[in-house]
Structures are given as C-alpha cells and as structure tokens.
Design a protein around this motif. Structure first.
Motif, PDB file in Angstrom:
ATOM      1  N   ALA A  67      40.028 -82.326  -1.854  1.00 57.83           N
ATOM      2  CA  ALA A  67      40.415 -82.648  -3.230  1.00 57.83           C
ATOM      3  C   ALA A  67      40.766 -81.384  -4.007  1.00 57.83           C
ATOM      4  N   ALA A  68      40.014 -80.312  -3.770  1.00 55.67           N
ATOM      5  CA  ALA A  68      40.299 -79.048  -4.454  1.00 55.67           C
ATOM      6  C   ALA A  68      41.642 -78.478  -4.018  1.00 55.67           C
ATOM      7  N   ILE A  69      41.951 -78.602  -2.739  1.00 59.12           N
ATOM      8  CA  ILE A  69      43.236 -78.121  -2.221  1.00 59.12           C
ATOM      9  C   ILE A  69      44.385 -78.916  -2.844  1.00 59.12           C
ATOM     10  N   LEU A  70      44.246 -80.228  -2.887  1.00 54.16           N
ATOM     11  CA  LEU A  70      45.293 -81.071  -3.469  1.00 54.16           C
ATOM     12  C   LEU A  70      45.477 -80.780  -4.954  1.00 54.16           C
ATOM     13  N   GLU A  71      44.381 -80.572  -5.665  1.00 60.16           N
ATOM     14  CA  GLU A  71      44.475 -80.296  -7.088  1.00 60.16           C
ATOM     15  C   GLU A  71      45.145 -78.958  -7.349  1.00 60.16           C
ATOM     16  N   ALA A  72      44.837 -77.954  -6.540  1.00 59.40           N
ATOM     17  CA  ALA A  72      45.490 -76.652  -6.685  1.00 59.40           C
ATOM     18  C   ALA A  72      46.991 -76.786  -6.463  1.00 59.40           C
ATOM     19  N   ALA A  73      47.371 -77.539  -5.438  1.00 59.77           N
ATOM     20  CA  ALA A  73      48.795 -77.742  -5.156  1.00 59.77           C
ATOM     21  C   ALA A  73      49.476 -78.484  -6.297  1.00 59.77           C
ATOM     22  N   ARG A  74      48.776 -79.440  -6.885  1.00 55.93           N
ATOM     23  CA  ARG A  74      49.330 -80.199  -8.006  1.00 55.93           C
ATOM     24  C   ARG A  74      49.577 -79.279  -9.215  1.00 55.93           C
ATOM     25  N   VAL A  75      48.578 -78.481  -9.544  1.00 54.81           N
ATOM     26  CA  VAL A  75      48.681 -77.584 -10.698  1.00 54.81           C
ATOM     27  C   VAL A  75      49.841 -76.602 -10.524  1.00 54.81           C
ATOM     28  N   LEU A  76      49.926 -76.012  -9.345  1.00 59.90           N
ATOM     29  CA  LEU A  76      50.979 -75.033  -9.091  1.00 59.90           C
ATOM     30  C   LEU A  76      52.370 -75.665  -9.130  1.00 59.90           C
ATOM     31  N   ALA A  77      52.504 -76.861  -8.570  1.00 55.09           N
ATOM     32  CA  ALA A  77      53.805 -77.528  -8.551  1.00 55.09           C
ATOM     33  C   ALA A  77      54.258 -77.905  -9.951  1.00 55.09           C
ATOM     34  N   LEU A  78      53.338 -78.345 -10.782  1.00 57.96           N
ATOM     35  CA  LEU A  78      53.685 -78.683 -12.157  1.00 57.96           C
ATOM     36  C   LEU A  78      54.060 -77.432 -12.951  1.00 57.96           C
ATOM     37  N   GLU A  79      53.481 -76.316 -12.564  1.00 51.95           N
ATOM     38  CA  GLU A  79      53.737 -75.062 -13.278  1.00 51.95           C
ATOM     39  C   GLU A  79      55.071 -74.443 -12.901  1.00 51.95           C
ATOM     40  N   LYS A  80      55.409 -74.441 -11.598  1.00 48.44           N
ATOM     41  CA  LYS A  80      56.619 -73.728 -11.199  1.00 48.44           C
ATOM     42  C   LYS A  80      57.531 -74.492 -10.242  1.00 48.44           C
ATOM     43  N   GLY A  81      57.236 -75.753  -9.991  1.00 52.47           N
ATOM     44  CA  GLY A  81      58.078 -76.557  -9.124  1.00 52.47           C
ATOM     45  C   GLY A  81      57.613 -76.528  -7.680  1.00 52.47           C
ATOM     46  N   VAL A  82      57.763 -77.662  -7.005  1.00 54.21           N
ATOM     47  CA  VAL A  82      57.280 -77.795  -5.631  1.00 54.21           C
ATOM     48  C   VAL A  82      57.905 -76.749  -4.718  1.00 54.21           C
ATOM     49  N   ARG A  83      59.198 -76.519  -4.862  1.00 60.29           N
ATOM     50  CA  ARG A  83      59.914 -75.623  -3.961  1.00 60.29           C
ATOM     51  C   ARG A  83      59.337 -74.208  -3.969  1.00 60.29           C
TER      52      ARG A  83
ATOM     53  N   ASP B 250      59.693 -84.673  -8.874  1.00 58.32           N
ATOM     54  CA  ASP B 250      60.022 -83.476  -8.109  1.00 58.32           C
ATOM     55  C   ASP B 250      59.833 -83.731  -6.612  1.00 58.32           C
ATOM     56  N   LEU B 251      58.737 -84.356  -6.255  1.00 60.00           N
ATOM     57  CA  LEU B 251      58.413 -84.572  -4.845  1.00 60.00           C
ATOM     58  C   LEU B 251      59.372 -85.528  -4.151  1.00 60.00           C
ATOM     59  N   LEU B 252      59.867 -86.527  -4.870  1.00 62.30           N
ATOM     60  CA  LEU B 252      60.692 -87.549  -4.230  1.00 62.30           C
ATOM     61  C   LEU B 252      61.923 -86.965  -3.544  1.00 62.30           C
ATOM     62  N   ALA B 253      62.454 -85.887  -4.090  1.00 64.89           N
ATOM     63  CA  ALA B 253      63.626 -85.267  -3.469  1.00 64.89           C
ATOM     64  C   ALA B 253      63.278 -84.487  -2.217  1.00 64.89           C
ATOM     65  N   HIS B 254      62.020 -84.123  -2.061  1.00 63.47           N
ATOM     66  CA  HIS B 254      61.617 -83.271  -0.945  1.00 63.47           C
ATOM     67  C   HIS B 254      61.117 -84.051   0.275  1.00 63.47           C
ATOM     68  N   VAL B 255      60.800 -85.323   0.092  1.00 60.40           N
ATOM     69  CA  VAL B 255      60.159 -86.080   1.171  1.00 60.40           C
ATOM     70  C   VAL B 255      60.994 -86.080   2.443  1.00 60.40           C
TER      71      VAL B 255
ATOM     72  N   SER C   8      68.319 -81.903 -13.459  1.00 56.78           N
ATOM     73  CA  SER C   8      67.966 -81.783 -14.879  1.00 56.78           C
ATOM     74  C   SER C   8      66.930 -80.701 -15.152  1.00 56.78           C
ATOM     75  N   THR C   9      66.311 -80.158 -14.111  1.00 58.00           N
ATOM     76  CA  THR C   9      65.318 -79.090 -14.290  1.00 58.00           C
ATOM     77  C   THR C   9      65.725 -77.872 -13.467  1.00 58.00           C
ATOM     78  N   PRO C  10      66.833 -77.239 -13.823  1.00 58.31           N
ATOM     79  CA  PRO C  10      67.303 -76.092 -13.047  1.00 58.31           C
ATOM     80  C   PRO C  10      66.408 -74.881 -13.263  1.00 58.31           C
ATOM     81  N   PRO C  11      66.450 -73.910 -12.348  1.00 59.60           N
ATOM     82  CA  PRO C  11      65.742 -72.651 -12.567  1.00 59.60           C
ATOM     83  C   PRO C  11      66.226 -71.985 -13.857  1.00 59.60           C
ATOM     84  N   GLU C  12      65.423 -71.077 -14.367  1.00 62.59           N
ATOM     85  CA  GLU C  12      65.720 -70.457 -15.654  1.00 62.59           C
ATOM     86  C   GLU C  12      67.103 -69.809 -15.681  1.00 62.59           C
ATOM     87  N   ALA C  13      67.469 -69.126 -14.608  1.00 63.54           N
ATOM     88  CA  ALA C  13      68.769 -68.441 -14.578  1.00 63.54           C
ATOM     89  C   ALA C  13      69.921 -69.436 -14.682  1.00 63.54           C
TER      90      ALA C  13
END
Length: 223
Positions: free
Chosen positions: A23-39, A114-119, A180-185
């Motif tokens: 659960a801790a691993i999944l939560e860390a992955a969730r937090v990071l993906a929401l912060e900077k994107g799954v990719r 975000d995840l749906l495009a990566h599956v 709709s959520t492109p990188p900053e550049a």
C-alpha cells in the motif's frame, strides 16, 4: 542469523505487513504521478519516497509498470463507484446526460486519465500474463458495473450501446488528457505561437462534446 538490513528495508514477513508495504508503494507512485505525470516517474523515485531501496520494492511488485497497472485497476473501480453515485436511482435519463456524467466523473480522476493512455502502450507490455489478467478482470468488473448503472439510468441505449459509450469515453479520456496537459516547454510554445493554438485542448469540453456526439449516434442506431 540476524539480518543486517536496517528496519526500513527489511522484508515484511507477516501478511498484514506485506499489505502495508505494498500500500505504501502504491501510494508513493500515486503521489509522484499526480505531481509530475506517470511518464516521468521512475522506480527509483517510488522507492525513495517509500523509504526502501529499489530491490526491496521488487519483492512486492514485478516492475514499475505493475505498480501503475494496479493503480489503473483501482481507478476503474473508483470511476464506477463515482458514476453510480452521480446517476443515482433515476431511470428517466438521456444518453446525452449519461455522456456528460461519464465525462465529469472521469475528469475528476486525473491519475486515471493519465494512466488510461499508458495501459496498452506500456503497462501491459512490461508485466507478466498473470498481472495483465488481474488487471483485465478488475477493469471488466468495473465496466460491467458501469454498464448496468448506465443502462438503468436511461432507456434509449441498450447494454451494448452503453458499454460502447463507456469504452470509447475511456479511450478518448486517455488520449485527450495527454494532449491537454503538455509538458511546461510545450505549454509555453502553444501560448507564444498563435499558429499552434489548436494544440491547446480544453479537456472536459472537448471530451464531453465527443462523448455526446457518440451517444446521439448510438441512440439513433439502437432506435
């Protein structure tokens, strides 16, 4: 012999401890993906935020992709629950209303979008067949739940049409989220260059417009 590993990287041996570590691993992955994107998230990032080394993470999951495939399955379940709650007990709705509600409830889950495009592109290609099967069964169960709720909500679309609408909205949500959520550049480029204004997609309106058009077409086909 006593393990020389520090407590935060020692293997969890009791089932409940293993569940907590996962659960801790999944939560860390969730937090990071929401912060900077799954990719952009690596397994090293997830391990660092969890507080254990990468080899320890791999005792609980197969790969980085396995982590995000599990989170996609959770996202489908949350979407199904949100849709059922939003539709409520009504049985006099329209396909247009169903389409709009589908879009609103999925947009409320940015990580799932975000995840749906990566599956299909990445996640399913870097895990075992068992992991893919577990994901598929969870997603199909959620889709069945959503189809039942959507078919009950409105009389114009049968189960087949409702299921097609939901499936297509999920595909569009994944694709349009990336646009709709492109990188900053890229976002700066779109803002600075008028000729590229078309590339800046407003996610919810574009998704809803497409979903409503499909719902109308499916209703005509069913009728």
């Amino acid at each position: 012999m006593t393990s020389q590993l520090p407590p935060h990287v020692q293997r969890a041996r009791r089932p409940e401890h293993k569940e907590l570590r996962l659960a801790a691993i999944l939560e860390a992955a969730r937090v990071l993906a929401l912060e900077k994107g799954v990719r952009a998230v690596t397994l090293t990032d997830i391990a660092a935020l969890t507080g254990i080394n990468k080899s320890a993470v791999l005792r609980y999951v197969e790969t980085r992709e396995d982590i995000y495939l599990r989170l996609t399955a959770e996202g489908w379940k949350r979407w199904a629950s949100a849709l059922r709650e939003a539709l409520g007990p009504r049985t006099d709705g329209s396909p247009d209303e169903l389409a709009g509600t589908l879009c609103r409830t999925v947009v409320d889950q940015p990580l799932l979008c975000d995840l749906l495009a990566h599956v299909a592109l990445h996640l399913e290609r870097h895990v075992s067949a068992d992991a893919v099967l577990a994901y598929k069964l969870a997603a199909l169960a959620a889709l069945d739940d959503m189809t039942e709720a959507g078919t009950r909500f409105q009389p114009a679309l049968d189960a087949s049409g409702t299921r097609e609408l939901i499936g297509t909205v999920s595909l569009l949500a994944g694709a349009l989220w990336q646009v709709s959520t492109p990188p900053e550049a890229l976002a700066r480029l779109y803002a600075d260059e008028p000729r590229l204004a078309h590339a800046a997609v407003d996610f919810l309106p574009r998704l809803t417009s497409s979903a409503r058009a499909l719902a109308a077409g499916l209703a005509l086909r069913t009728g």
